[in-house]
Design a protein around this motif. Structure first.
Motif, PDB file in Angstrom:
ATOM      1  N   ALA A  73      98.947  -6.723 -66.322  1.00 27.44           N
ATOM      2  CA  ALA A  73      98.684  -5.561 -66.783  1.00 27.44           C
ATOM      3  C   ALA A  73      97.755  -4.799 -65.767  1.00 27.44           C
ATOM      4  CB  ALA A  73      98.118  -5.646 -68.125  1.00 27.44           C
ATOM      5  N   SER A  77      93.999   0.474 -66.193  1.00 23.91           N
ATOM      6  CA  SER A  77      94.688   1.037 -67.224  1.00 23.91           C
ATOM      7  C   SER A  77      95.708   2.051 -66.857  1.00 23.91           C
ATOM      8  CB  SER A  77      93.697   1.637 -68.452  1.00 23.91           C
ATOM      9  OG  SER A  77      92.781   0.709 -68.954  1.00 23.91           O
ATOM     10  N   SER A  78      96.746   2.074 -67.813  1.00 19.53           N
ATOM     11  CA  SER A  78      98.064   2.881 -67.616  1.00 19.53           C
ATOM     12  C   SER A  78      97.934   4.167 -68.608  1.00 19.53           C
ATOM     13  CB  SER A  78      99.108   2.165 -67.700  1.00 19.53           C
ATOM     14  OG  SER A  78     100.367   2.796 -67.253  1.00 19.53           O
ATOM     15  N   GLY A 268     108.742  -4.108 -79.477  1.00 22.15           N
ATOM     16  CA  GLY A 268     107.744  -4.202 -80.482  1.00 22.15           C
ATOM     17  C   GLY A 268     108.374  -4.362 -81.934  1.00 22.15           C
ATOM     18  N   GLY A 270     111.265  -6.572 -84.382  1.00 19.07           N
ATOM     19  CA  GLY A 270     112.400  -7.773 -84.201  1.00 19.07           C
ATOM     20  C   GLY A 270     113.558  -7.251 -85.000  1.00 19.07           C
ATOM     21  N   ASP A 274     117.141  -9.463 -85.793  1.00 14.35           N
ATOM     22  CA  ASP A 274     117.458  -9.967 -86.974  1.00 14.35           C
ATOM     23  C   ASP A 274     118.724  -9.465 -87.707  1.00 14.35           C
ATOM     24  OD1 ASP A 274     114.911 -11.315 -87.221  1.00 14.35           O
ATOM     25  OD2 ASP A 274     113.882  -9.598 -88.546  1.00 14.35           O
ATOM     26  N   SER A 300     103.711  -9.355 -69.602  1.00 16.07           N
ATOM     27  CA  SER A 300     102.308  -9.675 -69.689  1.00 16.07           C
ATOM     28  C   SER A 300     101.994 -11.160 -69.569  1.00 16.07           C
ATOM     29  CB  SER A 300     101.636  -8.804 -70.938  1.00 16.07           C
ATOM     30  OG  SER A 300     102.162  -9.299 -72.054  1.00 16.07           O
TER      31      SER A 300
ATOM     32  N   ALA B 165      98.843 -10.377 -73.455  1.00 16.07           N
ATOM     33  CA  ALA B 165      99.019  -9.404 -74.486  1.00 16.07           C
ATOM     34  C   ALA B 165      97.783  -8.424 -74.841  1.00 16.07           C
ATOM     35  CB  ALA B 165      99.437  -9.711 -75.751  1.00 16.07           C
ATOM     36  N   LEU B 167      95.465  -7.904 -72.117  1.00 17.70           N
ATOM     37  CA  LEU B 167      95.307  -7.179 -71.006  1.00 17.70           C
ATOM     38  C   LEU B 167      96.492  -6.136 -71.022  1.00 17.70           C
ATOM     39  CD1 LEU B 167      94.676  -9.906 -68.209  1.00 17.70           C
ATOM     40  CD2 LEU B 167      93.216  -8.172 -69.063  1.00 17.70           C
ATOM     41  N   ASP B 168      97.414  -6.274 -71.343  1.00 14.70           N
ATOM     42  CA  ASP B 168      98.559  -5.288 -71.708  1.00 14.70           C
ATOM     43  C   ASP B 168      98.038  -4.216 -72.722  1.00 14.70           C
ATOM     44  OD1 ASP B 168     101.774  -5.038 -70.967  1.00 14.70           O
ATOM     45  OD2 ASP B 168     101.340  -4.086 -73.239  1.00 14.70           O
ATOM     46  N   ARG B 170      94.946  -3.556 -73.699  1.00 17.93           N
ATOM     47  CA  ARG B 170      93.882  -2.751 -72.839  1.00 17.93           C
ATOM     48  C   ARG B 170      94.358  -1.421 -71.939  1.00 17.93           C
ATOM     49  NH1 ARG B 170      90.294  -4.152 -68.385  1.00 17.93           N
ATOM     50  NH2 ARG B 170      88.218  -3.182 -68.953  1.00 17.93           N
ATOM     51  N   SER B 171      95.507  -2.018 -71.278  1.00 19.45           N
ATOM     52  CA  SER B 171      96.185  -0.948 -70.345  1.00 19.45           C
ATOM     53  C   SER B 171      96.825   0.208 -71.211  1.00 19.45           C
ATOM     54  CB  SER B 171      97.482  -1.550 -69.668  1.00 19.45           C
ATOM     55  OG  SER B 171      96.960  -2.530 -68.705  1.00 19.45           O
ATOM     56  N   LEU B 172      97.056  -0.129 -72.149  1.00 16.44           N
ATOM     57  CA  LEU B 172      98.001   0.849 -73.139  1.00 16.44           C
ATOM     58  C   LEU B 172      97.680   0.543 -74.547  1.00 16.44           C
ATOM     59  CD1 LEU B 172     101.636   1.046 -71.583  1.00 16.44           C
ATOM     60  CD2 LEU B 172     100.051   2.878 -71.509  1.00 16.44           C
ATOM     61  N   GLY B 270     111.847 -11.508 -87.050  1.00 18.16           N
ATOM     62  CA  GLY B 270     110.544 -10.604 -86.806  1.00 18.16           C
ATOM     63  C   GLY B 270     110.172  -9.856 -87.797  1.00 18.16           C
ATOM     64  N   ASP B 274     106.997  -7.038 -88.247  1.00 16.59           N
ATOM     65  CA  ASP B 274     107.408  -5.737 -88.531  1.00 16.59           C
ATOM     66  C   ASP B 274     106.632  -5.024 -89.559  1.00 16.59           C
ATOM     67  OD1 ASP B 274     108.884  -5.970 -86.332  1.00 16.59           O
ATOM     68  OD2 ASP B 274     110.849  -5.716 -87.475  1.00 16.59           O
ATOM     69  N   GLN B 278     104.210  -2.023 -89.944  1.00 14.85           N
ATOM     70  CA  GLN B 278     104.513  -0.827 -90.768  1.00 14.85           C
ATOM     71  C   GLN B 278     103.160  -0.545 -91.839  1.00 14.85           C
ATOM     72  OE1 GLN B 278     107.340   0.623 -89.982  1.00 14.85           O
ATOM     73  NE2 GLN B 278     106.504   2.318 -91.223  1.00 14.85           N
ATOM     74  N   LYS B 281     100.862   1.549 -89.701  1.00 14.93           N
ATOM     75  CA  LYS B 281     101.253   2.696 -89.346  1.00 14.93           C
ATOM     76  C   LYS B 281     101.145   3.742 -90.645  1.00 14.93           C
ATOM     77  CE  LYS B 281     104.576   1.775 -86.166  1.00 14.93           C
ATOM     78  NZ  LYS B 281     106.452   1.433 -86.029  1.00 14.93           N
ATOM     79  N   ARG B 288     100.726   3.827 -82.348  1.00 13.50           N
ATOM     80  CA  ARG B 288     101.159   3.072 -81.448  1.00 13.50           C
ATOM     81  C   ARG B 288     100.838   1.498 -81.889  1.00 13.50           C
ATOM     82  NH1 ARG B 288     100.545   0.131 -76.678  1.00 13.50           N
ATOM     83  NH2 ARG B 288     102.495  -0.335 -75.642  1.00 13.50           N
ATOM     84  N   VAL B 289     101.669   1.058 -82.613  1.00 11.33           N
ATOM     85  CA  VAL B 289     101.375  -0.010 -83.393  1.00 11.33           C
ATOM     86  C   VAL B 289     102.728  -1.339 -83.093  1.00 11.33           C
ATOM     87  CG1 VAL B 289     101.095  -1.607 -85.420  1.00 11.33           C
ATOM     88  CG2 VAL B 289     100.433   1.189 -85.306  1.00 11.33           C
ATOM     89  N   ARG B 290     102.521  -2.281 -82.582  1.00 14.78           N
ATOM     90  CA  ARG B 290     103.464  -3.098 -81.880  1.00 14.78           C
ATOM     91  C   ARG B 290     103.418  -4.424 -82.651  1.00 14.78           C
ATOM     92  NH1 ARG B 290     104.853   1.423 -81.017  1.00 14.78           N
ATOM     93  NH2 ARG B 290     105.675   2.210 -78.889  1.00 14.78           N
ATOM     94  N   SER B 291     104.650  -4.932 -82.871  1.00 11.25           N
ATOM     95  CA  SER B 291     104.447  -6.428 -83.376  1.00 11.25           C
ATOM     96  C   SER B 291     105.301  -7.488 -82.387  1.00 11.25           C
ATOM     97  CB  SER B 291     104.538  -6.503 -84.590  1.00 11.25           C
ATOM     98  OG  SER B 291     106.053  -6.693 -84.930  1.00 11.25           O
ATOM     99  N   ASP B 292     104.917  -8.523 -82.044  1.00  7.95           N
ATOM    100  CA  ASP B 292     106.004  -9.693 -81.336  1.00  7.95           C
ATOM    101  C   ASP B 292     105.814 -10.921 -82.331  1.00  7.95           C
ATOM    102  OD1 ASP B 292     106.841  -8.193 -78.986  1.00  7.95           O
ATOM    103  OD2 ASP B 292     105.219  -8.837 -77.846  1.00  7.95           O
TER     104      ASP B 292
END
Lengths: 401, 401
Positions: A73, A77-78, A268, A270, A274, A300, B165, B167-168, B170-172, B270, B274, B278, B281, B288-292
Motif C-alpha cells: 500500500a 497515501s493515494s 469490494g 461478492g 455468488d 495488499s 487491508a 495499509l490499503d 489508510r492509502s485510500l 459474499g 455485502d 450496504q 452506505k 466508499r464502503v468495501r467488503s471482502d
C-alpha cells in the motif's frame, strides 16, 4: 545548475505491494543529484499537492525508508482524483511556488495524462521542469511495457490462492469459483493458471474480459469438466462482459432464481461470484458450489511479494530519477523483456502511455476463450519470482480390495 | 505382539494448511513400530474406509512424504460425512476385514465421536484395536486444547490480510469490512488484531459470534471510528448472530434497501459482507464502503504457514502413534501451553472431546463486545510463528505550508 530546486514525488490510484519500492528507489536515487535540494512526498497523490500537504523525505532515515519499501500500500497515501485541466493548473502553481523542478508520479495510465498537461504549462511558461511517470498497476495494462511493477506480486498471490483452492477442491470436491480483479485486462485472472502441474489441476476454466462471456457456454464448460474430474475450479475476471459489452454482473441477475440486486460495483463485493455459483446450482443441480472473491487481498496482502517484481519496482523508481535528472528527459519509464529472463528499462513519452489500455494478446488465450495458452505460461512464470511454486501429491499405490 | 496388524489413517472435515504434517508425522512414526505391518491411507476420510479405498502408504517414499507434508489441504482427500451408529459399524467391519489394529482420524470434534463408537464395537467383540483422534481445525474450537493444529497458520493468514487491508485503507480511506470464517467460535476473527501496531491501525472493530450483534450498535461504532480516523476497518465473523441466535445474514436483509435474498450458507458467499457494507452506505451515507469475504483462502492459501503451527501439527501426529502403539491408549492428543511459549502434549479420552465446542473466553473480549483484549493478543502471538509481523510507516516531518 539545471533543475536546481526541489523534487516532489506522489503515489496515485490503487496501491500494490511493491509501490513503496518505487518510491524509495526514486527518493534514495535523488539524494545523489546535487541539484535536488529537498525531496517532498505529497500526501494523497495530486490531492496532497493542491492542498500543500508534503512530507520532507530528505529528513527520513535511510533505514526506515528501507523498511517502508517492503510494506504494501502507498506509504504516502493515494488518491482516486483524475485531474482535469483546471486541477492540473492548480498542481502546477503549487509546484512552482515550492520551487519544484521535477515531479515524479507513481501510478497507472491516468497519471501520465495529468503529467502531460502539467508539463505543457511548464513549457508555456518556459519554467525549467521535468514531469516523470513511474508505472505501477496490478492490472498489467500499460502499453509500451512488457509488464508493470505490481503485477508480478499480485499474480503470485492469485497463483498461490488457486494452488491452494485447487488442492482444497480436490480434498472436498465440488465447483469452486474464484473472482479475480481486472476490469478490462485479464492478465491477473490468467495468472490463476501459473500453479497448474498435474493433468487434473485447476483452474480448469478461465474467463477473461477480453472474450465475450456466454452463460450457456459457461454451463456447458462446467458440466463437461465436472463430469470428467468430479470437480471444477474456475477463475473469473470481475470484468467479464456479454456480447453487448455489458458487465455480466447485471446480466446474470436474470438467470438465477434469486432476485438479488446490486450496484455494478465490481470490486469490494461478492455479488458476481455468488451469481455465477447460483447459475450452476440452478441449472446443473450440483450441490456443492462455492465462490470466493479475492478482493483487496490481491493488491495488499502483507508478505506475498515476487522478488523479481520487488527488484524491478525498485529499479523503475531509480531509473525515473536517472532519466529525468541525469538525462534531462520527461516521460514514463518502461520495462522491456530481453532474453529468458532479463529486462532493460526504457523511456516512453507521456503521450504514448496516457489513457491507453493494453489487453491480453490473442496468443495468450485459447481458441474456446475459456483458458490461457502455454505462451501465457511462458510469459508469466519469470514474473512470479524465484520462489518455486509447486505442489506435491501422494504417489503410493492403491490397496487391492 | 500386541496390535500386530495394519494401521489406517484418514483425514476428515475442512482441511488446513498443516493437516498433512500430522498425516506424515503419524505415518513416519508408525514405521518405527514392528507391530505395524502396513500403513493404509483411507481416501476421502471415513467414506474411503466403507468403500475400501486405501493407499498403501508403506510404499510411499519418505522424501515424497516430506514434500506432501508441506502442502495445504488433505492429501488423502477429506469428507463431510458424519458417521452414525450404522455407518460406524460398516467402518469397523472393513477395518476388521483388513486386519487393522489401529485407526487414526485427523479431524475436528465430530471425528472423535465416530472413533468413540467404533472403539466400542471393538470392545464388545474383544477385538484388539486402538482408536485415536488427531486434532485439526482452523476454528480452534476443540475443548481440552490450548489451541489446535491449523489455527496458527489460518490466524497468520487473517493477520497478514488485515495488516495489508489496513495499509490499503489508510492509502485510500473508507470503510473496509473483512468477513472471516468461524461459525460459532471467534478465534480466527480475533486474529485480525494480531498485526495492529500504531494507535490508528485497524481493524478498529471486531465482531465475534460469542457476542450478540446489534445493527444499531454496529452503526454507532462505525460512525464513531470514521469520525475519529476518517476511515474504519472492521473484522466480522461469518457466524455473528442476533439476540435470538439467528445468523445476521438473515436479519440484515430487512435493514438494507436492496431486496437481496440468499441461502444461509456462511462460507463460499459474499452476501454477509455485502449486506454489512450496504447497511453502512444506507445509514451513514459514507461513499466508499468495501467488503471482502476471505473464504477458502484462509484454510488453503499455498505458502502461508506458521512455523510453530507446522511443527506442532507434525508432533501431534507423531504423539498419536506413540500414545496408541507405545502406551496402548485410545483417545485424542491434546496441546497444553507451558511457559512463554512452549507446549506439552497430553491425551484426552474420546468422550471428553466428542461433539463439544470451545468458545472465546470472556477475558479475550472487551466490555463493549466490539474488540479483543490484550490477553487475547498475548494468547495468539506465539501461535503465529517466528516470522515477525510488523508494519512500518514514513516518519518524515511535514513541510510548513
Amino acid at each position: 545548475m539545471k533543475h536546481e530546486g526541489n523534487m516532489v514525488i506522489a503515489q496515485g490510484g490503487g496501491p500494490t505491494v511493491v509501490i513503496n519500492q518505487s518510491l524509495v528507489g526514486a527518493v534514495r536515487q535523488a539524494m545523489d543529484y546535487p541539484q535536488v535540494n529537498r525531496v517532498y512526498g505529497a500526501i494523497r497523490g495530486v490531492a496532497g499537492i493542491v492542498n500543500e500537504e508534503f512530507l520532507d523525505l530528505t529528513q527520513e532515515s535511510p533505514s526506515n525508508l528501507e523498511k517502508v519499501a517492503d510494506m504494501p500500500a502507498a506509504a504516502l497515501s493515494s488518491t482516486r482524483d483524475k485531474p482535469d485541466e483546471k486541477y492540473c493548473r492548480e498542481i502546477f502553481d503549487v509546484l512552482k511556488a515550492y520551487n519544484v523542478r521535477s515531479f515524479f508520479y507513481i501510478g497507472g495510465n491516468d497519471s501520465s495524462d495529468a503529467l502531460h498537461i502539467i508539463k505543457n504549462f511548464a513549457l508555456q511558461e518556459n519554467y525549467d521542469f521535468r514531469a516523470v511517470h513511474i508505472p505501477k498497476t496490478i492490472d498489467n495494462d500499460l502499453v509500451k511495457n512488457d509488464h508493470t511493477p505490481g503485477y508480478g506480486s499480485a499474480a503470485k498471490f492469485v497463483a498461490q490462492a488457486f494452488m491452494g483452492a485447487n488442492l482444497d477442491n480436490r480434498s472436498l470436491p465440488g465447483v469452486y469459483i474464484g473472482v479475480v480483479m481486472g476490469r478490462h485486462a485479464g492478465f491477473l485472472t490468467a495468472a490463476s493458471s501459473a500453479g497448474r502441474q498435474y493433468p487434473d489441476d485447476g483452474p480448469h476454466l478461465i474467463y477473461l474480459p477480453e472474450r465475450v462471456f456466454d452463460t450457456d457456454s459457461y454451463l456447458e464448460d462446467v458440466k463437461r469438466v465436472y463430469e470428467k474430474f468430479g470437480r471444477c475450479v474456475i477463475a473469473v475476471s470481475e470484468g467479464i462482459q456479454d456480447s453487448a459489452g455489458n458487465p455480466m454482473i447485471t446480466q446474470l441477475q436474470d438467470k438465477v432464481e434469486t432476485d438479488a440486486h446490486g450496484n455494478v460495483q465490481l470490486s469490494g463485493t461478492g455479488a458476481l461470484g455468488d451469481l455465477l455459483a447460483q447459475v450452476v446450482k440452478d441449472n446443473l443441480k450440483i450441490k456443492r458450489v462455492r465462490s470466493d472473491t479475492f478482493g483487496y487481498l490481491q493488491r495488499s496482502f502483507w508478505g506475498c511479494v515476487s522478488d523479481v517484481d520487488r527488484e524491478e519496482a525498485r529499479e523503475v523508481g531509480e531509473k525515473a530519477v536517472q532519466f529525468a535528472l541525469g538525462n534531462d528527459e520527461d516521460g514514463s519509464v518502461t520495462i522491456n523483456r530481453t532474453g529468458e529472463y532479463s529486462v532493460d528499462y526504457g523511456y516512453a513519452t507521456l503521450e504514448e502511455i496516457a489513457g491507453k489500455t493494453k489487453y491480453m494478446p490473442d496468443e495468450f488465450i485459447n481458441q474456446e476463450g475459456n483458458d490461457v495458452t502455454p505462451a501465457f505460461r511462458e510469459y508469466v512464470t519469470p514474473l512470479l519470482g524465484s520462489e518455486w511454486l509447486r505442489t506435491h501429491r501422494l504417489k503410493a499405490p492403491h490397496v487391492k480390495k
